[in-house]
Scaffold this motif. Structure first.
Motif, short mmCIF file in Angstrom:
data_model
loop_
_atom_site.label_atom_id
_atom_site.label_comp_id
_atom_site.label_asym_id
_atom_site.label_seq_id
_atom_site.Cartn_x
_atom_site.Cartn_y
_atom_site.Cartn_z
N ARG A 138 0.83 -1.21 0.00
CA ARG A 138 0.00 0.00 0.00
C ARG A 138 0.87 1.26 0.00
O ARG A 138 0.61 2.20 -0.76
N VAL A 139 1.90 1.26 0.83
CA VAL A 139 2.81 2.41 0.87
C VAL A 139 3.45 2.62 -0.50
O VAL A 139 3.52 3.75 -1.00
N PHE A 140 3.89 1.53 -1.12
CA PHE A 140 4.52 1.63 -2.44
C PHE A 140 3.56 2.23 -3.46
O PHE A 140 3.93 3.12 -4.24
N LEU A 141 2.32 1.78 -3.48
CA LEU A 141 1.35 2.25 -4.47
C LEU A 141 1.06 3.74 -4.30
O LEU A 141 0.92 4.47 -5.28
N LEU B 85 6.83 14.77 1.35
CA LEU B 85 6.12 14.70 0.08
C LEU B 85 4.74 15.36 0.17
O LEU B 85 4.34 16.11 -0.72
N ALA B 86 4.02 15.09 1.24
CA ALA B 86 2.67 15.65 1.38
C ALA B 86 2.69 17.17 1.37
O ALA B 86 1.86 17.82 0.71
N CYS B 87 3.64 17.76 2.10
CA CYS B 87 3.70 19.22 2.16
C CYS B 87 4.07 19.83 0.81
O CYS B 87 3.48 20.82 0.37
N LEU B 88 5.03 19.24 0.12
CA LEU B 88 5.45 19.79 -1.16
C LEU B 88 4.38 19.64 -2.23
O LEU B 88 4.22 20.50 -3.11
N LEU B 89 3.62 18.55 -2.18
CA LEU B 89 2.58 18.36 -3.19
C LEU B 89 1.50 19.44 -3.12
O LEU B 89 0.83 19.71 -4.12
N LEU B 90 1.33 20.05 -1.96
CA LEU B 90 0.38 21.16 -1.87
C LEU B 90 0.85 22.32 -2.75
O LEU B 90 0.02 23.01 -3.37
N LEU B 91 2.17 22.54 -2.83
CA LEU B 91 2.69 23.57 -3.74
C LEU B 91 2.44 23.19 -5.19
O LEU B 91 2.14 24.04 -6.03
N ALA B 92 2.58 21.89 -5.48
CA ALA B 92 2.33 21.43 -6.85
C ALA B 92 0.89 21.67 -7.27
O ALA B 92 0.61 22.09 -8.40
N ALA B 93 -0.04 21.42 -6.35
CA ALA B 93 -1.45 21.67 -6.65
C ALA B 93 -1.68 23.15 -6.94
O ALA B 93 -2.42 23.52 -7.87
N VAL C 149 -2.22 13.66 -1.66
CA VAL C 149 -1.90 14.25 -0.35
C VAL C 149 -2.80 13.65 0.73
O VAL C 149 -2.34 13.29 1.82
N LEU C 150 -4.09 13.54 0.43
CA LEU C 150 -5.03 12.96 1.39
C LEU C 150 -4.64 11.52 1.72
O LEU C 150 -4.68 11.10 2.89
N ALA C 151 -4.26 10.73 0.71
CA ALA C 151 -3.85 9.34 0.94
C ALA C 151 -2.60 9.27 1.80
O ALA C 151 -2.49 8.40 2.69
N LEU C 152 -1.65 10.17 1.60
CA LEU C 152 -0.43 10.18 2.40
C LEU C 152 -0.73 10.45 3.87
O LEU C 152 -0.13 9.83 4.76
N PHE C 153 -1.65 11.36 4.13
CA PHE C 153 -1.98 11.71 5.51
C PHE C 153 -2.83 10.65 6.20
O PHE C 153 -2.74 10.48 7.42
N THR C 154 -3.64 9.92 5.45
CA THR C 154 -4.60 9.00 6.07
C THR C 154 -4.24 7.52 5.96
O THR C 154 -4.68 6.72 6.79
N LEU C 155 -3.46 7.13 4.96
CA LEU C 155 -3.23 5.71 4.69
C LEU C 155 -1.78 5.26 4.86
O LEU C 155 -1.52 4.05 4.80
N VAL C 156 -0.86 6.21 5.03
CA VAL C 156 0.55 5.85 5.18
C VAL C 156 0.98 6.13 6.62
O VAL C 156 0.95 7.28 7.06
N PRO C 157 1.38 5.09 7.37
CA PRO C 157 1.84 5.32 8.74
C PRO C 157 3.27 5.84 8.75
O PRO C 157 4.01 5.73 7.76
N GLU C 158 3.68 6.42 9.88
CA GLU C 158 5.07 6.82 10.03
C GLU C 158 5.93 5.58 10.21
O GLU C 158 5.54 4.64 10.90
#
Length: 408
Positions: free
Chosen positions: A6-9, A74-82, A174-183
């Motif tokens: 899941r993390v890879f995808l 990655l999540a923070c930078l993708l907000l700039l991309a959006a 970004v939403l998937a990174l925050f909700t589906l990827v654990p630290e």
């Protein structure tokens, strides 16, 4: 689904959108040239600015990834991309397009490196070459999308709407990174910023790094620079293909890239088991990629789909060098080693994409069509640079002991 899968995808989805954002100007180039009156030099600068921003972010990214982990960075930078996609959608001139492109480049600059860093954290080391190839392959699907799929979409909507769609896709990741990827609980040596910068200096002083980087920079720079913009004009001006046929060839090259990325990772792992190093496999692949370019430039009497299929199939060979280099340094430097190599690659892509634009601009051109001799001169110069870098790559090198490398 296993957690690692899941993390890879999710991370590979980020690289997919990065590749889509990188190559979207290829199908949009005729529209941008006609609607906004862009010259080939302006078009080359606009598109290559993505690579410039991408490259400029790599060194700080290496520190951030090793310090904070790939998920948050990655999540923070993708907000700039959006935000960059939204700015592009509302652009009405060259300067606003430049701002949007710059934000897209900065915002997606961590997509590949975060994915490679996540693979190092979540997968065994003997799977690195295979998984690195897999994430590169999924990125290649983004290249496929810049061919026939986007050409089809442009028949239904406008290029501005396409940028809005890109922004929405980015926000979903970004939403998937925050909700589906654990630290991931990774143990890294505690070090100051000064020590981390010294480690980067050590990487860039390494003879192992500088034997590999120039050839990978030249090879991947040509592959990314041409695939992301100049393949379409070449097919139109030199091969005399229609817009639909050009889109099909671009999509085919993207599919071949997917197969090449997966296949090269699989092959490299098998060859390693037989005592053939990743370094040797990557080098052989990059030389074969040069052969594919030479066949295209010489107009070899082969079907266009076969020539460009070979271009896509062999163009990803340099990605094997990531896994080869990471193994030469301590694990806590993985992010900085990878971003150092990515800096070289995307600097090369910027030079290729902008440089091709300048060369095409130097010959007479009209209504978005460029001189055949200008296209061939650009490719010939790129091949000469790759040949010189390949000769440097092949030179004998006495490798220092691991205890003398950064972080030891």
């Amino acid at each position: 689904m296993k957690l690692a899968t899941r993390v890879f995808l999710i991370f590979s989805s980020g690289y997919f959108i990065s590749y889509l954002a990188r190559g979207i100007n290829l199908p949009l180039a005729p529209l941008l040239s006609s609607e906004l009156g862009l010259s080939p030099a302006q078009l080359g600068l606009l598109t290559s600015l993505y690579f410039f921003a991408f490259a400029a972010c790599q060194l700080p990214l290496g520190i951030l990834l090793d310090r904070f982990g790939p998920r948050r960075v990655l999540a923070c930078l993708l907000l700039l991309a959006a935000a960059g996609a939204v700015v592009s959608a509302n652009a009405h001139g060259f300067s606003s397009l430049l701002v949007g492109r710059l934000l897209l480049g900065i915002g997606t600059s961590a997509c590949l490196m975060a994915g490679l860093k996540a693979i190092v954290a979540w997968f065994p080391h003997d799977h690195l070459s295979l998984m690195n190839g897999a994430i590169y392959a999924i990125g290649g699907l983004g290249a496929v999308a810049t061919g026939t799929p986007i050409a089809w979409a442009l028949g239904l909507t406008t290029w501005r709407v396409l940028f809005v769609v890109v922004a929405v896709l980015i926000l979903m990741i970004v939403l998937a990174l925050f909700t589906l990827v654990p630290e991931k609980d990774e143990q890294h040596p505690k070090s100051s910023l000064a020590a981390q910068l010294r480690d980067i200096g050590g990487i860039f002083r390494s003879a192992v790094f500088w034997r590999t980087a120039p050839f990978v920079m030249a090879s991947q720079g040509v592959f990314l620079g041409v695939q992301g913009l100049w393949a379409g004009p070449y097919l139109r001006d030199v091969s005399q293909l229609s817009a639909a046929a050009t889109a099909n060839i671009v999509a085919l090259a993207g599919l071949a890239m997917v197969l090449g990325a997966v296949g090269s990772g699989w092959l490299a792992r098998r060859l390693q088991q037989r005592g053939i190093s990743l370094h040797m496999t990557a080098g052989a692949g990059m030389f074969l990629f040069m052969l594919a370019q030479l066949l295209i430039v010489l107009g070899a009497p082969l079907p266009g789909w076969l020539l460009w299929g070979l271009y896509g199939l062999l163009g990803t060979s340099g990605v094997l060098s990531y896994a080869a280099l990471v193994r030469e340094f301590p694990v806590h430097l993985a992010g900085r080693v990878s971003t150092g190599l990515t800096l070289a690659i995307f600097a090369g892509a910027f030079v290729v994409q902008y440089g091709f634009g300048l060369l095409l601009n130097a010959w007479p051109h009209d209504a978005g069509s460029y001189a055949t001799v200008a296209h061939r001169a650009s490719w010939a110069l790129a091949l000469l640079v790759q040949l010189a870098a390949g000769a440097w790559f092949c030179r004998p090198l006495k490798k220092p002991g691991r205890e003398n490398r950064p972080g030891r």
